[in-house]
Write an enzyme that holds these catalytic residues in place. Structure first.
Site, PDB file in Angstrom:
ATOM      1  N   GLU A   5      -1.114   0.201   8.517  1.00  0.00           N
ATOM      2  CA  GLU A   5      -2.064  -0.686   9.179  1.00  0.00           C
ATOM      3  C   GLU A   5      -1.364  -1.538  10.234  1.00  0.00           C
ATOM      4  O   GLU A   5      -0.134  -1.532  10.353  1.00  0.00           O
ATOM      5  CB  GLU A   5      -2.744  -1.590   8.145  1.00  0.00           C
TER       6      GLU A   5
ATOM      7  N   ARG B 268      -1.249  -5.219  -6.055  1.00  0.00           N
ATOM      8  CA  ARG B 268      -0.808  -6.612  -6.032  1.00  0.00           C
ATOM      9  C   ARG B 268       0.490  -6.759  -6.816  1.00  0.00           C
ATOM     10  O   ARG B 268       0.584  -6.346  -7.972  1.00  0.00           O
ATOM     11  CB  ARG B 268      -1.863  -7.529  -6.650  1.00  0.00           C
TER      12      ARG B 268
ATOM     13  N   HIS C 233       3.724  -7.282   1.916  1.00  0.00           N
ATOM     14  CA  HIS C 233       3.150  -8.185   2.905  1.00  0.00           C
ATOM     15  C   HIS C 233       2.114  -9.102   2.266  1.00  0.00           C
ATOM     16  O   HIS C 233       1.643  -8.850   1.158  1.00  0.00           O
ATOM     17  CB  HIS C 233       2.512  -7.398   4.050  1.00  0.00           C
TER      18      HIS C 233
ATOM     19  N   HIS D 258       0.848  -1.189   0.000  1.00  0.00           N
ATOM     20  CA  HIS D 258       0.000   0.000   0.000  1.00  0.00           C
ATOM     21  C   HIS D 258       0.883   1.238   0.000  1.00  0.00           C
ATOM     22  O   HIS D 258       1.932   1.266   0.661  1.00  0.00           O
ATOM     23  CB  HIS D 258      -0.901   0.026   1.238  1.00  0.00           C
TER      24      HIS D 258
END
Length: 283
Positions: free
Chosen positions: A76, A154, A134, A57
């Site tokens: 996050e 992705r 991740h 991200h």
């Protein structure tokens, strides 16, 4: 106080429950009304029956550059709720490779050696700064707190025929700020959010002492959340069951994975013989 109802998102690998969201891609209207505007965090429960894609991200600056002004990045964290034996996560890259090396590895279908794969168990905590490569492995159920962002690039999808976003993804990659995966320490703070765990053995009181916006101070505490959406706090039930009561909203029941929103100035009392809850605040 508001008890929130989850929005379920079915995925090829399992599903997500958006349990606290004002994001346009999955907005809880009652939560948006409660806040009076966009809430800066999004909280999910993720059930990964199979592995998610290897992804990244962007940070705030990169999100605005690649997706347009007004977009924010996605820092996050995950709290592992349950894990099958041997379940793993991808957490960052081995050897701190350059972006060019990452792009080359993807092109040659040779990304695996660069992926830092870590076995995890229930209770482990993972902080994922924006830019971290991740992936969530199969056999995991996680609670996720993140910036209110739905931008995912992705890099690799284990052979599934879904779109990849290699150029934007590689441009977003950073491999810094990673911490050792360990049991949740009881409290965590970063630029965007704070988490605090609390045991409920009989009764635990919560007070949202966030300062009211000036307009709220002028008009009294009524609708105070609508004057300062970011000051709303969340209480997520990690385990146990019991009752919760707020002078402003009355009484309700709670069970594991329920989540409640508290407006600035509001108090709530959680009662249980044995439970654990997690307070979530935006920074």
């Amino acid at each position: 106080m508001l008890k929130l109802s989850a929005i379920k998102m079915d995925k090829v690998w399992g599903y997500e429950l958006w349990i606290s969201s004002t994001h346009p891609n999955g907005c809880q209207k009652e939560f948006l009304d409660f806040c009076g505007g966009p809430y800066p965090l999004l909280v999910k429960v993720i059930q990964a029956d199979q592995s998610l894609s290897v992804q990244v991200h962007p940070d705030d600056e990169t999100a605005a550059l690649l997706e347009g002004p007004g977009n924010v990045g996605k820092t996050e964290c995950w709290l592992v709720l349950s894990a099958k034996p041997g379940a793993k996560l991808v957490y960052g890259l081995n050897g701190n490779p350059s972006r060019e090396s990452v792009a080359e590895a993807i092109e040659k279908n040779a990304l695996d050696p660069l992926l830092n794969q870590v076995e995890v168990r229930a209770g482990d905590f993972v902080f994922i700064p924006s830019g971290t490569v991740h992936a969530i492995g199969g056999g995991l159920r996680l609670m996720e707190v993140q910036q209110s962002c739905d931008i995912t690039y992705r890099l690799y999808d284990w052979g599934r025929p879904r779109e990849l976003h290699v150029q934007k993804g590689v441009a977003s990659v950073k491999n810094e700020g990673l911490a050792k995966i360990a049991r949740f320490p009881g409290r965590f703070d970063c630029q965007y959010f704070s988490l605090e765990e609390k045991a409920v053995n009989g009764e635990a009181r919560f007070a949202n002492e966030a300062p009211l916006a000036s307009s709220a101070l002028q008009n009294g505490k009524e609708n105070s959340a609508k004057n300062n959406p970011a000051a709303v706090q969340l209480v997520y039930v990690l385990e146990g069951e019991g009752s919760v009561e707020s002078p402003a909203s009355g009484a309700d029941k709670f069970a594991a994975e329920d989540i409640f929103a508290l407006a600035p100035g509001e108090e709530a009392s959680f009662k249980s013989q044995k439970a654990r809850v997690l307070r979530v605040s935006a920074n």
